[in-house]
Write a protein that holds these residues in place. Structure first.
Motif, PDB file in Angstrom:
ATOM      1  N   ASP A 231       0.847  -1.188   0.000  1.00  0.00           N
ATOM      2  CA  ASP A 231       0.000   0.000   0.000  1.00  0.00           C
ATOM      3  C   ASP A 231       0.886   1.243   0.000  1.00  0.00           C
ATOM      4  O   ASP A 231       1.804   1.345   0.820  1.00  0.00           O
ATOM      5  N   PHE A 232       0.597   2.157  -0.898  1.00  0.00           N
ATOM      6  CA  PHE A 232       1.316   3.431  -0.956  1.00  0.00           C
ATOM      7  C   PHE A 232       0.342   4.524  -0.519  1.00  0.00           C
ATOM      8  O   PHE A 232      -0.496   4.973  -1.298  1.00  0.00           O
ATOM      9  N   ALA A 233       0.440   4.890   0.764  1.00  0.00           N
ATOM     10  CA  ALA A 233      -0.527   5.798   1.367  1.00  0.00           C
ATOM     11  C   ALA A 233       0.031   7.194   1.524  1.00  0.00           C
ATOM     12  O   ALA A 233       1.249   7.399   1.564  1.00  0.00           O
ATOM     13  N   VAL A 234      -0.872   8.157   1.644  1.00  0.00           N
ATOM     14  CA  VAL A 234      -0.451   9.499   2.028  1.00  0.00           C
ATOM     15  C   VAL A 234      -0.160   9.466   3.525  1.00  0.00           C
ATOM     16  O   VAL A 234      -0.740   8.672   4.263  1.00  0.00           O
ATOM     17  N   PRO A 235       0.748  10.299   4.013  1.00  0.00           N
ATOM     18  CA  PRO A 235       1.057  10.294   5.439  1.00  0.00           C
ATOM     19  C   PRO A 235      -0.059  10.947   6.246  1.00  0.00           C
ATOM     20  O   PRO A 235      -0.821  11.767   5.720  1.00  0.00           O
ATOM     21  N   PRO A 236      -0.185  10.601   7.530  1.00  0.00           N
ATOM     22  CA  PRO A 236      -1.183  11.259   8.377  1.00  0.00           C
ATOM     23  C   PRO A 236      -0.978  12.770   8.381  1.00  0.00           C
ATOM     24  O   PRO A 236       0.144  13.260   8.240  1.00  0.00           O
ATOM     25  N   PRO A 237      -2.061  13.537   8.546  1.00  0.00           N
ATOM     26  CA  PRO A 237      -1.958  15.004   8.484  1.00  0.00           C
ATOM     27  C   PRO A 237      -1.322  15.639   9.706  1.00  0.00           C
ATOM     28  O   PRO A 237      -1.063  16.847   9.715  1.00  0.00           O
ATOM     29  N   ALA A 238      -1.084  14.843  10.741  1.00  0.00           N
ATOM     30  CA  ALA A 238      -0.428  15.345  11.956  1.00  0.00           C
ATOM     31  C   ALA A 238       0.332  14.179  12.580  1.00  0.00           C
ATOM     32  O   ALA A 238       0.055  13.019  12.268  1.00  0.00           O
ATOM     33  N   LEU A 253       6.982  -1.366  16.408  1.00  0.00           N
ATOM     34  CA  LEU A 253       7.174  -2.515  15.535  1.00  0.00           C
ATOM     35  C   LEU A 253       5.858  -2.775  14.828  1.00  0.00           C
ATOM     36  O   LEU A 253       4.874  -3.199  15.446  1.00  0.00           O
ATOM     37  N   GLY A 254       5.797  -2.486  13.533  1.00  0.00           N
ATOM     38  CA  GLY A 254       4.575  -2.628  12.754  1.00  0.00           C
ATOM     39  C   GLY A 254       4.553  -3.951  12.015  1.00  0.00           C
ATOM     40  O   GLY A 254       5.410  -4.211  11.178  1.00  0.00           O
ATOM     41  N   VAL A 255       3.565  -4.778  12.332  1.00  0.00           N
ATOM     42  CA  VAL A 255       3.468  -6.112  11.738  1.00  0.00           C
ATOM     43  C   VAL A 255       2.373  -6.117  10.679  1.00  0.00           C
ATOM     44  O   VAL A 255       1.284  -5.579  10.883  1.00  0.00           O
ATOM     45  N   GLY A 256       2.647  -6.749   9.543  1.00  0.00           N
ATOM     46  CA  GLY A 256       1.672  -6.807   8.459  1.00  0.00           C
ATOM     47  C   GLY A 256       1.700  -5.516   7.663  1.00  0.00           C
ATOM     48  O   GLY A 256       2.762  -5.036   7.274  1.00  0.00           O
ATOM     49  N   LYS A 257       0.527  -4.933   7.421  1.00  0.00           N
ATOM     50  CA  LYS A 257       0.471  -3.736   6.570  1.00  0.00           C
ATOM     51  C   LYS A 257       0.486  -2.432   7.369  1.00  0.00           C
ATOM     52  O   LYS A 257       0.191  -1.365   6.829  1.00  0.00           O
ATOM     53  N   ILE A 258       0.836  -2.497   8.646  1.00  0.00           N
ATOM     54  CA  ILE A 258       0.832  -1.296   9.487  1.00  0.00           C
ATOM     55  C   ILE A 258       1.730  -0.205   8.919  1.00  0.00           C
ATOM     56  O   ILE A 258       1.330   0.965   8.825  1.00  0.00           O
ATOM     57  N   ALA A 259       2.956  -0.540   8.541  1.00  0.00           N
ATOM     58  CA  ALA A 259       3.874   0.484   8.033  1.00  0.00           C
ATOM     59  C   ALA A 259       3.316   1.160   6.785  1.00  0.00           C
ATOM     60  O   ALA A 259       3.419   2.387   6.626  1.00  0.00           O
ATOM     61  N   ASP A 260       2.713   0.376   5.894  1.00  0.00           N
ATOM     62  CA  ASP A 260       2.123   0.948   4.683  1.00  0.00           C
ATOM     63  C   ASP A 260       1.005   1.932   5.019  1.00  0.00           C
ATOM     64  O   ASP A 260       0.892   3.007   4.418  1.00  0.00           O
ATOM     65  N   ILE A 261       0.147   1.563   5.967  1.00  0.00           N
ATOM     66  CA  ILE A 261      -1.012   2.389   6.301  1.00  0.00           C
ATOM     67  C   ILE A 261      -0.581   3.764   6.796  1.00  0.00           C
ATOM     68  O   ILE A 261      -1.217   4.780   6.499  1.00  0.00           O
ATOM     69  N   ALA A 263       2.171   5.239   5.987  1.00  0.00           N
ATOM     70  CA  ALA A 263       3.159   5.775   5.045  1.00  0.00           C
ATOM     71  C   ALA A 263       4.562   5.748   5.635  1.00  0.00           C
ATOM     72  O   ALA A 263       5.372   6.636   5.400  1.00  0.00           O
ATOM     73  N   HIS A 264       4.835   4.695   6.431  1.00  0.00           N
ATOM     74  CA  HIS A 264       6.160   4.447   7.009  1.00  0.00           C
ATOM     75  C   HIS A 264       6.612   5.568   7.945  1.00  0.00           C
ATOM     76  O   HIS A 264       7.803   5.740   8.183  1.00  0.00           O
ATOM     77  N   THR A 265       5.658   6.317   8.493  1.00  0.00           N
ATOM     78  CA  THR A 265       5.978   7.331   9.496  1.00  0.00           C
ATOM     79  C   THR A 265       5.720   6.738  10.878  1.00  0.00           C
ATOM     80  O   THR A 265       4.725   6.061  11.107  1.00  0.00           O
ATOM     81  N   GLY A 266       6.621   6.994  11.804  1.00  0.00           N
ATOM     82  CA  GLY A 266       6.453   6.485  13.159  1.00  0.00           C
ATOM     83  C   GLY A 266       6.655   4.988  13.278  1.00  0.00           C
ATOM     84  O   GLY A 266       6.106   4.360  14.181  1.00  0.00           O
ATOM     85  N   ILE A 267       7.457   4.417  12.402  1.00  0.00           N
ATOM     86  CA  ILE A 267       7.713   2.977  12.408  1.00  0.00           C
ATOM     87  C   ILE A 267       9.205   2.741  12.624  1.00  0.00           C
ATOM     88  O   ILE A 267      10.034   3.217  11.838  1.00  0.00           O
ATOM     89  N   SER A 268       9.562   2.021  13.679  1.00  0.00           N
ATOM     90  CA  SER A 268      10.965   1.680  13.928  1.00  0.00           C
ATOM     91  C   SER A 268      11.377   0.434  13.168  1.00  0.00           C
ATOM     92  O   SER A 268      12.504   0.328  12.695  1.00  0.00           O
ATOM     93  N   GLU A 269      10.445  -0.504  13.068  1.00  0.00           N
ATOM     94  CA  GLU A 269      10.737  -1.764  12.382  1.00  0.00           C
ATOM     95  C   GLU A 269       9.493  -2.227  11.632  1.00  0.00           C
ATOM     96  O   GLU A 269       8.418  -2.339  12.222  1.00  0.00           O
ATOM     97  N   GLU A 270       9.645  -2.468  10.344  1.00  0.00           N
ATOM     98  CA  GLU A 270       8.554  -2.985   9.521  1.00  0.00           C
ATOM     99  C   GLU A 270       8.704  -4.494   9.396  1.00  0.00           C
ATOM    100  O   GLU A 270       9.752  -4.997   8.994  1.00  0.00           O
ATOM    101  N   ILE A 271       7.654  -5.231   9.744  1.00  0.00           N
ATOM    102  CA  ILE A 271       7.681  -6.689   9.710  1.00  0.00           C
ATOM    103  C   ILE A 271       6.566  -7.156   8.791  1.00  0.00           C
ATOM    104  O   ILE A 271       5.385  -7.126   9.146  1.00  0.00           O
ATOM    105  N   ARG A 272       6.921  -7.566   7.601  1.00  0.00           N
ATOM    106  CA  ARG A 272       5.922  -7.980   6.623  1.00  0.00           C
ATOM    107  C   ARG A 272       5.551  -9.439   6.855  1.00  0.00           C
ATOM    108  O   ARG A 272       6.402 -10.287   7.140  1.00  0.00           O
ATOM    109  N   ALA A 273       4.265  -9.732   6.744  1.00  0.00           N
ATOM    110  CA  ALA A 273       3.771 -11.096   6.891  1.00  0.00           C
ATOM    111  C   ALA A 273       2.407 -11.161   6.220  1.00  0.00           C
ATOM    112  O   ALA A 273       1.682 -10.163   6.159  1.00  0.00           O
TER     113      ALA A 273
END
Length: 407
Positions: A231-238, A253-261, A263-273
């Motif tokens: 998912d290529f999302a726009v970043p949160p407005p704040a 630590l974002g598991v699954g599609k959390i980092a995508d949702i 827009a990879h802001t506020g994520i220390s580690e992206e864990i795809r599954a």
């Protein structure tokens, strides 16, 4: 050591929101939708009632009863509850994944998304021209509202022979691109989606996500989407509570599609599954290595993608029971100061007309020493109360929206 484990049961609504009549499709509204309630009714009619004993012990049946007046059909009210519970409603103007997750992180959406019209073609010709010019990918198929599995079965063979990607959308603010992972190429698909994201950002359209939908197979009937969705999302407005925690020296630590949702802001580690069994494994693994002031956040997408959108009532019920059966392994992994929060981002009643999300209230289940067992925390005016609770738990500055549930 303080940690939070936040599980989002994607689409697990517990009753239509007060404004549900404003949402829906052609000839119907979301008023009366109830994801859990209608699944429980359907399974009770088969003679095998829905069994969610662990979620019930955390307060699920109680929160459903508080919201609807009666427990779900065939689900007894447990004598003892070890968690605290509430139900929350959304103030963001959409009923999509992005809006729900941002609001959970205490950043409700302050604007209306743009949507593509339910007509053929649904995408503006000038946008398609710019995509072709900037990406070098010539032509496209679809250009309509469709379900993901349906459109690849309908157009997959033509895609293989023509090489043209399949463009489609839904009632959400999305531009989706389906392409064969081997014939078209996964890297090429992702680059195409990045290009579309850039072009949309430069336009006057506010589209929440561009979604890459790779699939495999050789012909209609055996095409199957793979786990390499992006998912290529726009970043949160704040800044979200995720960002605030990272800025304060914590980790997310974002598991699954959390980092995508996000827009990879506020994520220390992206864990795809992909798939609930893998999501459970990665959640437990992340919790095992998470240190002090860590947030482990997982989206369990199969409830929505495999069962809600496909109107698979029995499959949704089975997935709920499998989720419930996996909960004890998580509960035993929690440390004394850990906080578990289980919630949802919207509804997707599999008995409802259409194939889209439903505007519903969601459960909020909390388990940890900070919350006295068996406490009803009532109706919450916004999902942002969850993010505000996390901020409060980690002693972060208060978020602009939401009220902490901490006593």
């Amino acid at each position: 050591m303080k940690r939070v484990c936040l599980l989002v049961m994607d689409s697990f609504g517990i009753g239509s929101a007060p404004d549900a009549a404003c949402f829906g499709g052609d000839g119907f509204s979301d008023e009366g939708a109830n994801t859990l309630g209608h699944i429980a009714e359907a399974l009770a009619l088969t003679g095998t009632p829905l069994q969610l004993p662990n979620l019930a012990r955390l307060g699920l049946v109680h929160t459903f009863q508080a919201r609807n007046g009666t427990p779900p059909e065939g689900m007894p009210v447990p004598d003892r509850v070890v968690g605290s519970w509430a139900f929350a409603r959304e103030i963001s103007p959409g009923k999509d994944t992005t809006s729900g997750h941002w609001e959970i992180a205490a950043v409700p959406v302050p604007f209306d998304w743009s949507y593509f019209p339910k007509e053929i073609p649904c995408f503006p010709p000038d946008l398609l021209d710019r995509i072709q010019s900037h990406s070098g990918v010539k032509g496209s198929l679809g250009n309509c509202h469709a379900s993901g599995t349906g459109i690849i079965n309908r157009l997959g063979e033509e895609h293989l022979t023509s090489g043209k990607p399949i463009y489609y959308t839904s009632a959400d603010s999305v531009f989706q691109v389906a392409a064969h992972e081997e014939h078209f190429g996964l890297a090429r698909l992702l680059e195409l989606c990045r290009c579309i994201r850039r072009l949309l950002d430069e336009s006057d359209l506010t589209i929440g996500r561009v979604i890459a939908r790779p699939f495999l197979g050789s012909g209609a009937g055996n095409f199957k989407r793979t786990g390499n969705r992006h998912d290529f999302a726009v970043p949160p407005p704040a800044p979200s509570v995720l960002q605030k925690l990272c800025e304060a020296g914590g980790s997310v630590l974002g598991v699954g599609k959390i980092a995508d949702i996000y827009a990879h802001t506020g994520i220390s580690e992206e864990i795809r599954a992909s798939g609930h069994p893998a999501l459970w494994r990665e959640t437990l693994s992340a919790l095992q290595r998470a240190g002090d002031r860590s947030l482990v956040m997982t989206n369990f997408v199969d409830f929505d993608a495999l069962h809600g959108h496909r109107r698979d009532v029995l499959g949704y019920g089975q997935a709920l029971q499998e989720f419930d059966a996996a909960l004890p392994s998580l509960l035993t992994a929690l440390e004394p100061e850990d906080l578990l929060i289980i919630t949802a981002d919207h509804g997707n009643d599999p008995t409802w007309p259409g194939t889209d999300h439903t505007r519903e209230d969601v459960p909020v289940l909390l388990y940890g020493e900070a919350f006295p067992a068996g406490t009803c925390l009532g109706e919450r005016e916004t999902f942002a109360d969850i993010g505000q609770t996390i901020a409060d738990y980690f002693s972060l500055p208060a978020m602009e929206k939401g009220t902490s549930l901490l006593p």
